[in-house]
Each structure stands twice: as structure tokens, then as C-alpha cells.
Design a protein around this motif. Structure first.
Motif, PDB file in Angstrom:
ATOM      1  N   ARG A 207       1.214  -0.968  -0.458  1.00 24.28           N
ATOM      2  CA  ARG A 207      -0.079  -0.034  -0.168  1.00 24.28           C
ATOM      3  C   ARG A 207       1.061   0.991  -0.025  1.00 24.28           C
ATOM      4  N   PRO A 208       0.358   2.204  -0.494  1.00 27.53           N
ATOM      5  CA  PRO A 208       1.294   4.142  -0.059  1.00 27.53           C
ATOM      6  C   PRO A 208       1.507   3.843   0.672  1.00 27.53           C
ATOM      7  N   SER A 209       2.680   4.829   1.301  1.00 30.43           N
ATOM      8  CA  SER A 209       2.766   4.979   2.160  1.00 30.43           C
ATOM      9  C   SER A 209       3.970   6.151   2.138  1.00 30.43           C
ATOM     10  N   PRO A 210       4.491   6.589   3.046  1.00 31.38           N
ATOM     11  CA  PRO A 210       4.883   8.308   3.308  1.00 31.38           C
ATOM     12  C   PRO A 210       6.130   7.859   3.088  1.00 31.38           C
ATOM     13  N   PRO A 211       7.648   8.821   2.548  1.00 30.97           N
ATOM     14  CA  PRO A 211       8.772   8.501   2.740  1.00 30.97           C
ATOM     15  C   PRO A 211       8.946   8.154   3.865  1.00 30.97           C
ATOM     16  N   SER A 212      10.417   6.576   4.075  1.00 34.62           N
ATOM     17  CA  SER A 212      10.263   6.418   5.622  1.00 34.62           C
ATOM     18  C   SER A 212      11.221   7.803   5.487  1.00 34.62           C
ATOM     19  N   LEU A 213      12.162   7.528   6.721  1.00 34.18           N
ATOM     20  CA  LEU A 213      12.974   7.972   7.678  1.00 34.18           C
ATOM     21  C   LEU A 213      14.387   8.180   6.534  1.00 34.18           C
ATOM     22  N   ALA A 214      14.952   6.936   5.825  1.00 35.45           N
ATOM     23  CA  ALA A 214      15.782   6.577   5.118  1.00 35.45           C
ATOM     24  C   ALA A 214      15.908   6.998   3.908  1.00 35.45           C
ATOM     25  N   PHE A 230       4.753  16.951   2.101  1.00 40.52           N
ATOM     26  CA  PHE A 230       6.003  16.040   1.696  1.00 40.52           C
ATOM     27  C   PHE A 230       6.240  14.994   2.338  1.00 40.52           C
ATOM     28  N   LEU A 231       6.322  15.268   3.777  1.00 43.70           N
ATOM     29  CA  LEU A 231       6.959  13.945   4.348  1.00 43.70           C
ATOM     30  C   LEU A 231       5.770  13.037   4.844  1.00 43.70           C
ATOM     31  N   THR A 232       4.327  13.522   4.810  1.00 42.84           N
ATOM     32  CA  THR A 232       3.296  12.466   4.939  1.00 42.84           C
ATOM     33  C   THR A 232       2.716  12.156   4.125  1.00 42.84           C
ATOM     34  N   PRO A 252      15.192   9.521  -6.304  1.00 40.74           N
ATOM     35  CA  PRO A 252      14.914  10.557  -5.619  1.00 40.74           C
ATOM     36  C   PRO A 252      12.885   9.578  -5.150  1.00 40.74           C
ATOM     37  N   VAL A 253      12.994   9.322  -3.450  1.00 41.27           N
ATOM     38  CA  VAL A 253      11.818   9.410  -3.656  1.00 41.27           C
ATOM     39  C   VAL A 253      10.449   9.786  -4.317  1.00 41.27           C
ATOM     40  N   LEU A 254      10.234  10.982  -4.609  1.00 39.28           N
ATOM     41  CA  LEU A 254       8.691  11.143  -5.062  1.00 39.28           C
ATOM     42  C   LEU A 254       9.274  11.041  -6.848  1.00 39.28           C
ATOM     43  N   ARG A 340      14.996  -6.572   3.296  1.00 35.46           N
ATOM     44  CA  ARG A 340      15.185  -5.590   2.657  1.00 35.46           C
ATOM     45  C   ARG A 340      16.496  -4.849   2.502  1.00 35.46           C
ATOM     46  N   ARG A 341      16.615  -5.184   1.602  1.00 38.44           N
ATOM     47  CA  ARG A 341      18.159  -3.850   1.077  1.00 38.44           C
ATOM     48  C   ARG A 341      18.161  -2.789   1.951  1.00 38.44           C
ATOM     49  N   ARG A 342      19.202  -1.989   2.966  1.00 38.42           N
ATOM     50  CA  ARG A 342      18.895  -1.422   3.811  1.00 38.42           C
ATOM     51  C   ARG A 342      18.564   0.202   2.481  1.00 38.42           C
ATOM     52  N   LEU A 343      17.780   1.235   3.129  1.00 38.90           N
ATOM     53  CA  LEU A 343      18.128   2.003   2.137  1.00 38.90           C
ATOM     54  C   LEU A 343      18.984   2.977   2.239  1.00 38.90           C
ATOM     55  N   GLN A 344      19.487   3.884   1.980  1.00 38.21           N
ATOM     56  CA  GLN A 344      20.271   5.079   1.937  1.00 38.21           C
ATOM     57  C   GLN A 344      19.956   6.504   2.240  1.00 38.21           C
ATOM     58  N   ARG A 345      20.224   7.128   3.375  1.00 28.93           N
ATOM     59  CA  ARG A 345      19.942   8.210   3.812  1.00 28.93           C
ATOM     60  C   ARG A 345      20.264   9.534   3.020  1.00 28.93           C
ATOM     61  N   SER A 346      19.627  10.271   2.496  1.00 26.06           N
ATOM     62  CA  SER A 346      19.814  11.439   1.202  1.00 26.06           C
ATOM     63  C   SER A 346      21.260  12.535   2.665  1.00 26.06           C
ATOM     64  N   SER A 347      22.644  12.931   2.315  1.00 25.10           N
ATOM     65  CA  SER A 347      23.502  13.272   2.783  1.00 25.10           C
ATOM     66  C   SER A 347      23.267  15.270   2.526  1.00 25.10           C
ATOM     67  N   ILE A 348      21.916  15.246   2.001  1.00 29.10           N
ATOM     68  CA  ILE A 348      21.872  16.602   1.514  1.00 29.10           C
ATOM     69  C   ILE A 348      20.834  16.918   2.407  1.00 29.10           C
TER      70      ILE A 348
END
Length: 362
Positions: A207-214, A230-232, A252-254, A340-348
Motif C-alpha cells: 500500500r502507498p506509504s509516506p517516505p521512510s526516515l531513510a 511532503f513528509l506525510t 529520489p523518493v518522488l 530488504r536491502r537497507r536504504l541510503q539516507r540522503s546526505s543533503i
């Protein structure tokens, strides 16, 4: 520009050209460039005489026909007429069209270049056929990696080390997509055809979900409040993210969601279509493993969605997928989904950016 053709047929500076001369043979008609498409060549020829491509076709006796229509569905008579006026062979004219593409694939032809070659940019008037197709990621003339319309290189999305690992897969996916487009896809006669693979890849598995912390960029508390929408915002989660986890990790998440089925290719960005080519290659080479992995990672709603798509797959393949799914399920602790493989957090750091959504779309 001024030159003289037949007697009294003077091409004056900015004054156009005598219609009688155009009706027989053009005084000057440049030869097509390598892999040039017909609409591009017609525009270049027309520009010499101060005309539009449509006006040039009118003088050829092809009034009311657009260059884009001709390059997709050029008849023998039309090709011979253009060849006679330009002093070229009919085969040369035909080579500038998309005649090798089957009718079902011509919807993929873009009216202009989808992607950007930094070397082709030195001659921007020349439009090449491959650049109009969504599964072209390297320039057919210079061999360099193409860029998106915004001129961003692929390396700005995927690290070079990841691209080196994925490029062979992408090339095999390109070969499968091109074979389907030209109706020579022998694989699709015994295994799921390309449209079914794309339907599977673009089907939501969760199901659709907001962007995770990663998936979120680093934000200050103030920026989080400013970008709460955006975050929700729920993001569609499609099976492509399982078949191409590198795309899930770095895109990019979007930009992760793509359109369903063939529309994903027809309307996708360079990054999205590259990921789709990788997904097609993996499903082609090992449909059982990757389909089972998507089912194992799916929630109840997503599993229903995926199984609906799998109904069209060969029964023998579906049975093997079922066996592999049971193996994956049995290998996990009770109630725990496959890791699942761990996502990489954005460094920006977007702390000083009041609106970030536009920056997260390629």
C-alpha cells in the motif's frame, strides 16, 4: 544564403525559392547524418530554403502530411517522391523512418529527443532516431552515456560503481525491449511477453506509504514543519522497487512511482526507464526468483495485485514461483517479512530550503 539552380530559379537571401524548381529537384539537399530521423532531415532541408518542413512537403506534393506521421508510416510512393525531389535513393529515405518498429511500439516514439548526448549537442539541428526511443541509454553514434532532458548525468542519481554493475543488465533489457518493439521477441513466445513484465513491475506490491526516515533528506525541525505535507505524502510502492533494489535505494523518493504498464516506458524519465530495463532483464533471466521475491515482500493487498498479473503467465512458471515463495517464507521467522536491502539516507541538508519537493524529482 544565395545560389542559382536552373535558369531564373534564384534563391535570394530570405526570399524563398521558386516553386517550379522545388517541384522537380532541389538544388541543394544535404545527406542525412548517421541515425538521423526523417523529421530532423526534412527540417534541415527546409531551413536552407527558408521554409518549414510542412511547407517543403507541400512543394513535394505531400500536402497535409506531417513529418512525424511520415517517419512512422511512410508508404513506398511517398518515399519515392521525396527521394526523387532530393536526389537520394528511396532506401536512404526509408532508413530515416521507424519502419522496423511494429505498430504496437510506435506509441513509444517521442516527437523530439527524449535524452541528451553531450557530443550530439554540438550539432543540435540533427535529431537521431535512437534518441526518440525510451530504451536508449547510450548514444548510437558516440557511445557515451545519455543524460536526461535537464542534462543531469546518470551518475548524479546512481553511483558509478552501481552503474558499472547494472549496465550489463540494462543492455540486456534494452535488447529484449527492442526485440519486442520489432516483433522478433522469441523469448516472449514461451515466457511472459514484455507488456506482461512491465505490468508486473509497475503493479503496487504494498500500500502507498509516506517516505521512510531513510528516504527523507536531513531536515531541521523547522524545515520538517514547513514540509509536513511532503513528509506525510503517500508514495506508491511498485514491484519495480523489489526487482531493482538499487533504484529503490538511490532514486529520489518522488520519482520512484512510474505509470502502469507500457505507459511507464512511454512517459518515463531516463532514470525510470533505465530501472525498468534492469527489471525487464532480471525478470527475463530469472522470472521465478524475482516474482517470488516481490510476492514475499508484499502485503496482503499487494499480493492480490501481483497474483492477478501472474494469471497470464505460463502455468509451469507460476508453479515454480509458488515453490520459491514457500521456500522464502519458510526461511523467515514466523510473522517476519523477508529482509530488504537497507536504504541510503540522503546526505543533503535541506534545513535552509523552505520547499524541497521539487528537488526530489529528477
Amino acid at each position: 544564403m544565395g545560389f542559382r539552380g536552373r535558369q531564373d530559379d534564384l534563391v535570394a537571401r530570405g526570399g524563398g525559392v521558386n516553386a517550379a524548381a522545388l517541384a522537380s529537384l532541389l538544388p541543394v539537399a544535404p545527406r542525412p547524418a548517421a541515425e538521423e530521423r526523417l523529421s530532423s532531415w526534412l527540417s534541415r532541408v527546409a531551413g536552407i530554403y527558408g521554409l518549414s518542413a510542412s511547407a517543403l512537403l507541400d512543394h513535394f506534393g505531400l500536402a497535409g502530411v506531417s513529418p512525424l506521421t511520415l517517419e512512422q508510416d511512410l508508404s513506398a510512393g511517398q518515399g519515392a517522391l521525396i527521394a526523387a525531389r532530393a536526389g537520394l535513393s528511396a532506401s536512404t529515405i526509408d532508413a530515416m523512418t521507424f519502419a522496423t518498429l511494429a505498430p504496437h511500439a510506435r506509441v513509444m516514439i517521442a516527437p523530439s529527443a527524449r535524452y541528451f548526448c553531450p557530443l550530439c549537442a554540438q550539432t543540435p539541428a540533427i535529431g537521431r532516431k535512437d534518441a526518440a526511443l525510451p530504451w536508449t541509454f547510450w548514444c548510437s553514434v558516440h557511445g557515451v552515456r545519455l543524460r536526461g532532458r535537464d542534462k543531469r548525468p546518470m551518475q548524479s542519481f546512481l553511483p558509478e560503481s552501481v552503474l558499472e554493475r547494472l549496465d550489463p543488465l540494462a543492455r540486456r533489457g534494452v535488447a529484449r525491449l527492442a526485440a519486442w518493439a520489432e516483433e522478433r521477441d522469441a523469448v516472449g513466445e514461451i515466457d511472459p511477453p514484455v507488456p506482461e513484465l512491465l505490468r508486473f513491475l509497475t503493479t503496487p506490491y504494498r500500500r502507498p506509504s509516506p517516505p521512510s526516515l531513510a528516504e527523507q533528506p536531513r531536515l531541521s525541525l523547522e524545515a520538517r514543519r514547513a514540509n509536513h505535507a511532503f513528509l506525510t505524502r503517500p508514495i506508491v510502492r511498485q514491484a519495480l522497487l523489489v526487482a531493482a533494489p538499487e533504484y529503490d535505494r538511490f532514486a529520489p523518493v518522488l520519482a520512484k512511482p512510474v505509470r502502469p504498464g507500457l505507459a511507464a516506458l512511454a512517459c518515463g524519465s531516463l532514470l525510470q526507464n533505465y530501472a525498468l530495463a534492469v527489471g525487464v532483464a532480471r525478470l527475463t533471466e530469472n522470472p521465478v526468483e524475482h516474482a517470488a521475491a516481490a510476492l514475499a515482500a508484499a502485503d496482503a493487498e499487494g499480493e492480490t495485485n501481483l497474483r492477478r498479473i501472474l494469471r497470464t503467465w505460463p502455468s509451469a512458471t507460476r508453479r515454480r514461483i509458488g515453490v520459491e515463495l514457500r521456500r522464502l517464507t519458510d526461511a523467515q521467522p514466523a510473522g517476519k517479512a523477508p529482509r530488504r536491502r537497507r536504504l541510503q539516507r540522503s546526505s543533503i541538508n535541506y534545513a535552509r530550503v523552505p520547499q524541497i519537493s521539487a528537488r526530489l524529482v529528477p
